[in-house]
Every structure is written in structure tokens, then in C-alpha cells.
Scaffold this motif. Structure first.
Motif, short mmCIF file in Angstrom:
data_model
loop_
_atom_site.label_atom_id
_atom_site.label_comp_id
_atom_site.label_asym_id
_atom_site.label_seq_id
_atom_site.Cartn_x
_atom_site.Cartn_y
_atom_site.Cartn_z
N VAL A 62 0.99 -1.07 0.19
CA VAL A 62 0.12 0.10 -0.24
C VAL A 62 0.88 1.13 -0.21
O VAL A 62 2.52 1.42 0.32
N LEU A 63 0.03 2.63 -0.29
CA LEU A 63 1.02 3.97 -0.27
C LEU A 63 -0.78 4.54 0.45
O LEU A 63 -1.59 4.95 0.85
N ILE A 64 0.11 5.27 1.70
CA ILE A 64 -0.18 6.43 2.59
C ILE A 64 0.32 7.28 1.58
O ILE A 64 1.37 8.07 1.51
N PRO A 65 -0.77 8.23 1.10
CA PRO A 65 -0.86 9.66 0.06
C PRO A 65 0.81 10.61 1.49
O PRO A 65 0.98 11.05 0.40
N GLU A 66 0.23 10.88 1.96
CA GLU A 66 0.91 11.45 2.61
C GLU A 66 2.70 11.41 2.35
O GLU A 66 3.22 11.69 2.79
N GLU A 67 2.87 9.70 2.54
CA GLU A 67 3.99 9.34 2.93
C GLU A 67 4.33 9.01 1.16
O GLU A 67 5.95 8.42 1.67
N LEU A 68 3.55 10.15 0.25
CA LEU A 68 4.82 9.67 -1.50
C LEU A 68 6.17 10.72 -1.31
O LEU A 68 6.26 11.50 -0.69
N LYS A 69 7.12 10.25 -2.02
CA LYS A 69 8.08 10.15 -2.02
C LYS A 69 8.15 10.74 -3.65
O LYS A 69 8.12 10.04 -4.10
N LYS A 150 -12.65 7.11 0.99
CA LYS A 150 -11.19 7.12 1.14
C LYS A 150 -10.48 6.38 0.76
O LYS A 150 -9.53 6.14 1.53
N VAL A 151 -10.94 5.42 0.23
CA VAL A 151 -9.43 4.52 -0.32
C VAL A 151 -9.47 4.22 -1.85
O VAL A 151 -10.80 4.53 -2.79
N ARG A 171 1.28 13.06 -9.77
CA ARG A 171 0.48 14.18 -9.87
C ARG A 171 -1.76 13.38 -9.39
O ARG A 171 -1.87 14.02 -8.88
N TYR A 172 -1.38 12.54 -9.92
CA TYR A 172 -3.21 11.76 -9.29
C TYR A 172 -2.83 11.79 -7.76
O TYR A 172 -3.88 11.50 -6.73
N VAL A 173 -2.11 11.17 -7.28
CA VAL A 173 -1.75 10.23 -5.58
C VAL A 173 -1.86 11.84 -5.20
O VAL A 173 -2.25 12.51 -3.70
N GLN A 174 -0.92 13.47 -5.45
CA GLN A 174 -1.50 14.32 -5.06
C GLN A 174 -2.80 14.44 -4.55
O GLN A 174 -3.26 16.05 -3.91
N PHE A 175 -3.50 14.67 -6.03
CA PHE A 175 -5.03 15.04 -6.05
C PHE A 175 -5.54 14.29 -4.74
O PHE A 175 -6.84 14.39 -4.47
N LEU A 176 -5.66 12.88 -5.20
CA LEU A 176 -5.99 12.04 -3.86
C LEU A 176 -5.95 12.17 -2.39
O LEU A 176 -6.52 12.69 -1.60
N LYS A 177 -4.67 13.23 -2.07
CA LYS A 177 -4.20 13.29 -0.90
C LYS A 177 -5.00 14.41 -0.29
O LYS A 177 -5.69 14.38 0.30
N GLY A 197 7.05 5.56 -2.29
CA GLY A 197 6.74 5.26 -0.60
C GLY A 197 5.98 4.56 -0.78
O GLY A 197 5.59 4.14 0.29
N ALA A 198 6.02 3.43 -1.19
CA ALA A 198 4.71 1.56 -0.99
C ALA A 198 5.66 1.08 0.20
O ALA A 198 6.67 1.07 0.07
N ARG A 199 4.87 0.59 0.76
CA ARG A 199 5.39 -0.30 1.47
C ARG A 199 3.78 -1.57 2.09
O ARG A 199 3.54 -1.45 1.66
N MET A 200 4.68 -2.54 2.79
CA MET A 200 3.74 -4.03 3.41
C MET A 200 3.86 -3.87 4.57
O MET A 200 4.07 -3.04 5.56
N ILE A 201 2.25 -3.78 4.66
CA ILE A 201 1.19 -3.76 5.89
C ILE A 201 0.68 -5.56 5.62
O ILE A 201 0.74 -6.39 5.34
#
Length: 216
Positions: A62-69, A150-151, A171-177, A197-201
Motif C-alpha cells: 500500500v501507499l499512504i498518500p502523505e508518505e509519497l516520495k 477514502k480508498v 500528480r494523481y496521488v497528490q490529488f487524492l491526498k 514510498g509504498a510499503r507492506m502492511i
């Protein structure tokens, strides 16, 4: 674990019964109702031959939008206006390009004609969305997926010129955030998305977040 065969009944087995690789069930259909139930339940479809296979891997990528690198090398591209970015302006073209583009290490595509029609229906109903990147008025990159509350569940992306898919994704992740999305499902690990910045959970944590972020 047994592999469950789906019938006409609109239900899935518990995701905890999936195989170690995430395979949970086969069969069923790609009706709008079944697809929406699958995503809400942490399950996604993937074709193998003529069979619809349903997956719920553990862990989940997953990627948390706020964690975008954003790589330093890509920042100038975002500023100089080489590309034009749009959303939901060419959904059918985006999924068609995702279907046709050749990918290293892959033979064929999971996006069958049936899949293409199913997701176009979801788009017409407001569930499936696309992001497009244009250069000289030509579609050169993009992505599509499913948005539920919100997903955002990412499905596929394509690029015809260097960095077009990166531009679309950022650009899309920034919009989604900015639009309140708190979780982006990337399904399974890729080195490419890890650079963003995507990571495993844990799957249990993923399902818990879905329940919180998609009420009802």
C-alpha cells in the motif's frame, strides 16, 4: 487451504482462508456488485487463462498518500510543464493502452475484453477513475483504478514516453491526498512503486483500515 469455487451467490469466503500466495477463490463473474464487494472485502480479481481468480495477499502493498516520495530527479519534470495532466478525460483509452502495452517478464495481459468492459461499466457508474498524461495533445501515459470513499485501489498504469507514468502517478496521488483519500492499494510488491514510498502492511491491518475508510 481449499480453493473456493464461486457460484451465482454474491459472497466471498473469509480472506483468512486464502492460500499463502493470496489466492482465495476462482470463478464467479465480473458484475459491478461482485467487484465492489470484492474491493470492500480486500479482494481483487486477476485472470489466468479463462478463469477469474480472486486474490487477497498477505502482506498487502500500500501507499499512504502523505508518505509519497518524489525523487529529486523527477522534481524538475513536475515544474517545467512538459506534460499536461487530466483526470477522467480518456478512461477507455487508458485501460485500452494498459491492456495492450508490453511489459518486461509478462506474456499477454490479465486485462481481457471482459475485464475491460467491466471496468468501463464501473467508470460509467462513477467508481472507476483514470489519470491521463498528454504530450503534444497525444495520450502518452496514465493509470486507472477504483475509488471507494477514502480508498483508491490502483489497477494498472502505462507509459509511452519516459517518465509519463511517474508524472501521472505523482500528480494523481497528490490529488487524492488533497481530496481526502487516506489509503492507496497497490496490491502486490513492485520495486517501482516502492520508490514512491509504498510499503507492506499486514492483511489484517489492511482490512481494518478498509472497514474504517469505507463506511457501510
Amino acid at each position: 487451504m481449499p480453493l473456493f469455487a464461486l457460484d451465482a451467490e454474491l459472497k466471498f469466503p473469509p480472506v483468512q482462508l486464502a492460500e499463502p500466495d493470496g489466492l482465495l477463490a476462482l470463478g464467479g463473474d465480473l458484475s459491478t456488485e461482485r467487484l465492489l464487494l470484492a474491493y470492500k472485502s480486500g479482494i481483487f480479481p486477476w485472470y489466468e487463462g479463462e478463469d477469474i481468480l480472486w486474490w487477497s495477499p498477505n502482506p498487502r502493498f500500500v501507499l499512504i498518500p502523505e508518505e509519497l516520495k518524489i525523487n529529486k530527479g523527477i522534481k524538475p519534470l513536475l515544474k517545467k510543464g512538459e506534460f499536461k495532466f487530466t483526470m477522467n478525460q480518456a478512461f477507455k483509452d487508458v485501460i485500452s493502452h494498459c491492456k495492450e502495452i508490453k511489459r518486461p517478464g509478462q506474456e499477454g495481459t490479465w486485462i481481457t475484453d471482459e475485464v475491460e468492459k467491466a471496468y468501463c461499466r464501473l467508470h460509467d457508474l462513477g467508481y472507476a477513475h483514470s489519470a491521463e498524461v498528454w504530450k503534444d495533445d497525444k495520450l502518452v501515459g496514465g493509470l486507472y483504478g477504483i475509488r471507494l470513499e477514502k480508498v483508491f485501489f490502483g489497477e494498472s498504469m502505462f507509459s509511452k514516453v519516459s517518465n509519463a507514468s511517474r508524472y501521472a502517478f505523482i500528480r494523481y496521488v497528490q490529488f487524492l491526498k488533497d481530496d481526502g483519500v487516506a489509503l492507496i492499494d497497490c496490491q502486490v510488491y513492485t520495486e517501482y512503486l516502492e520508490t514512491f514510498g509504498a510499503r507492506m502492511i499486514n492483511r489484517e491491518d489492511f482490512i481494518s483500515q478498509l472497514n474504517d475508510l469505507i463506511p457501510g
